[in-house]
Scaffold this motif. Structure first.
Motif, PDB file in Angstrom:
ATOM      1  N   LEU B 112       0.834  -1.204   0.000  1.00  0.00           N
ATOM      2  CA  LEU B 112       0.000   0.000   0.000  1.00  0.00           C
ATOM      3  C   LEU B 112       0.860   1.242   0.000  1.00  0.00           C
ATOM      4  CD1 LEU B 112      -2.353  -1.259   2.828  1.00  0.00           C
ATOM      5  CD2 LEU B 112      -3.064  -0.913   0.460  1.00  0.00           C
ATOM      6  N   GLY B 150       4.620   7.923  -3.356  1.00  0.00           N
ATOM      7  CA  GLY B 150       5.496   7.992  -4.526  1.00  0.00           C
ATOM      8  C   GLY B 150       6.325   6.739  -4.738  1.00  0.00           C
ATOM      9  N   LYS B 151       6.152   5.707  -3.863  1.00  0.00           N
ATOM     10  CA  LYS B 151       6.900   4.458  -4.030  1.00  0.00           C
ATOM     11  C   LYS B 151       5.983   3.299  -4.424  1.00  0.00           C
ATOM     12  CE  LYS B 151      10.905   6.215  -2.888  1.00  0.00           C
ATOM     13  NZ  LYS B 151      11.907   6.431  -3.943  1.00  0.00           N
ATOM     14  N   ALA B 152       4.716   3.591  -4.680  1.00  0.00           N
ATOM     15  CA  ALA B 152       3.786   2.603  -5.244  1.00  0.00           C
ATOM     16  C   ALA B 152       2.718   3.430  -5.956  1.00  0.00           C
ATOM     17  CB  ALA B 152       3.195   1.717  -4.155  1.00  0.00           C
ATOM     18  N   ASP B 153       1.608   2.814  -6.304  1.00  0.00           N
ATOM     19  CA  ASP B 153       0.571   3.570  -7.006  1.00  0.00           C
ATOM     20  C   ASP B 153      -0.781   3.167  -6.415  1.00  0.00           C
ATOM     21  OD1 ASP B 153      -0.554   5.312  -8.742  1.00  0.00           O
ATOM     22  OD2 ASP B 153      -0.083   4.191 -10.564  1.00  0.00           O
ATOM     23  N   TYR B 156      -0.833  -2.441  -4.664  1.00  0.00           N
ATOM     24  CA  TYR B 156      -0.490  -3.600  -5.480  1.00  0.00           C
ATOM     25  C   TYR B 156      -0.903  -4.838  -4.681  1.00  0.00           C
ATOM     26  CZ  TYR B 156       2.602  -0.260  -7.901  1.00  0.00           C
ATOM     27  OH  TYR B 156       3.116   0.820  -8.574  1.00  0.00           O
TER      28      TYR B 156
END
Lengths: 355, 355
Positions: B112, B150-153, B156
């Motif tokens: 997350l 900013g390290k995932a979207d 996932y």
């Protein structure tokens, strides 16, 4: 890990104060438990998911299956004593083994960031192969996805492990099986992984000569169960550390737990870093340590077997289990000064992306 | 899915031209195969991983286990006909079922992004519960990690499924079991998922009334196998589409495959979008379609059973299997104009983050 959904009501929690995910939701502490209870528990609750152990116990014709999954987002990807690949294999192998299962099969799914160096991926996958070989587990399926630059952080790896709990195991090893009179062992020093990661991030003002303890523990568990077949609980104190894990066990087993700080091994560099940064080693993550709770009459042989194993040389007896005095399970720490304090669950995140 | 590592030498491939991951490595096409062969194959090769089917076949006392894993990074998270939650359950259920297995257990691990809306997570997990109920699978373990903004979207999700292949199944269903004389069925129209996602991203200049086909296919497979127990191959044409999947099967089975374009169902909005954007529906992703390869004498009952199922109403016979003429398996398409063309694997990425 599976989720213990049995601890309290489903809705009236302070989640309403928060509209968005914060880092603490991944801490393994209170906020994580809250998220599990209010979101995942609400929709997914079932007898298997609700068991609350590191791995789910599932019926199977011969023996029972042990299945567990973990996402790995550790930062940095490479650190003293390991890397995300070794961690992704060992973390899941250990969860599967915590039911007394023999880990058999592992799956791995990769989320890769556009622009990630193939040479780094190569090292990581090699490291996974090495760790799998050491653990005697077979990686049987995988998947790869790629996201745009800036939508991940190099690579994330989710692994799932499947193991079998042989019918020959007499005991049903579980976090809910701790009993009054049991003793508590820890297989070695606390906080090595947490401080090694912090050091690898250059977040310490000084050099530490310290390696992460990342290791597969299933071999040591086999050796243990051979001489101490009546083990009640096995648990690896990862995110949240020893304190959080013992609180989980106390709640699951509805018992009180008392531990003695003076018997808990902590390496000098970890002590130094903790003093400087205000951390408590009891809450730091470990990736190669084992909590064992078992009847006192098997403790001596257990300690001998554990100390004879490379990953258990510093095994120490650290505490005892007693009946919960007032129905609300407590974990207390006897300090070197003779005072006692009650341990509580980690409230937020002390070290994001530790595993 | 598992990796077919049997297709060629391990090292001398043009990977050396690339030092970094590009989006095409996640396409399911040529670059993905290259990555699997040169990196994952090099370190992880073993008889189970090398089977090359959607799921790994594993020995178990009664029946055999079927285990599969997939990471899901679809963008946007919500789209007409589904969301990442439904996709994450159905995608893995389908992979497990492709060996003729009954899906039993599912694990899910979440990555997350800090700042992700809890209300969105709530919807997604509910959707997973609904899909799991429809598929009759139990979600038995999970894990949650959080990474910085900013390290995932958003989120996932990696899922792993475990199923059992009953001993009563006579045939060993596999991508390597296609035989000369077999016929090829497709359970419905192609490209619905791909174009629905594109539309949800507002990447089409026009409106399309189209939903993703995301669905669990195990119920339909059960109905199929009841009337057509000698099915040789089951495969869902996801990333890479029908063309890529048939090429994989042709290579695994060492056969030629010929399909007839005029018999392949494609909905009007998909046709229109493809014409405008220069896409080929044969390469678009599907998340609720099934390729069936079976002896001709069971084809009629199979078609009837499939058409009687809600997810198979448009089932069509699209081609045939013949022996590989010169040892190098080929998949050819007969066009409506009477010409034939040879189908090749997707070279790059046409729709990143489609699943």
């Amino acid at each position: 890990m599976t989720a213990d959904l049995s601890q309290g009501p489903v809705c009236p929690v302070p989640l309403s104060h928060r509209e968005t995910i914060i880092l603490g939701h991944g801490s393994g502490g209170k906020l994580t438990h809250e998220l599990i209870r209010t979101i995942f528990g609400k929709w997914l609750s079932n007898p298997y998911l609700d068991q609350g152990d590191d791995s789910a116990r599932l019926p199977m014709p011969d023996g029972q299956l042990s299945i567990s999954t973990d996402a790995h987002v550790v930062k940095p990807l490479f650190f003293p004593g390991g890397d995300i690949g070794r961690l992704a294999v060992c973390g899941t192998v250990n969860d599967v083994a915590m039911l007394g299962a023999v880990p058999l099969y592992l799956t791995a799914s990769f989320i890769l960031e556009e622009g990630f160096a193939i040479s780094d991926l190569d090292k990581i996958v090699q490291s996974m192969a090495d760790a799998a070989r050491e653990a005697g587990i077979t990686i049987v399926a995988g998947d790869t996805k790629v996201v745009e630059k800036g939508k991940a952080d190099g690579v994330y790896i989710s692994t799932t492990g499947v193991g079998v709990i042989p019918n020959s195991r007499k005991m049903q090893i579980s976090g809910s099986a701790a009993q009054e009179g049991d003793v508590i062992l820890i297989s070695g020093s606390l906080g090595d992984h947490g401080i090694a990661i912090l050091s690898a991030r250059n977040e310490l003002a000084f050099e530490v000569a310290l390696e992460s303890d990342t290791a597969p523990l299933n071999g040591m568990i086999e050796a243990l169960l051979e001489v101490a077949p009546d083990v009640h609980v096995l648990r690896d104190p990862t995110r949240g550390g020893l304190a959080t894990t013992l609180i989980e066990i106390a709640n699951q087993s509805k018992v009180d737990i008392a531990i003695n700080e003076i018997n808990i091994p902590v390496k000098e560099p970890v002590k130094a870093a903790c003093e400087m940064l205000g951390f408590d080693p009891l809450y730091l993550a470990n990736e190669g340590k084992l909590i064992i709770i078992l009847p006192e009459n098997q403790a001596q042989r257990a300690i001998e077997a554990l100390r004879a194993h490379p990953y258990g040389r510093e095994t120490s007896m650290i505490g005892r289990v007693s009946s919960a005095k007032d129905g609300s399970p407590e974990v207390t720490l006897l300090t070197p000064y003779g005072s006692t304090r009650m341990l509580t669950m980690l409230a937020g995140e002390i070290l994001p992306r530790i595993c």
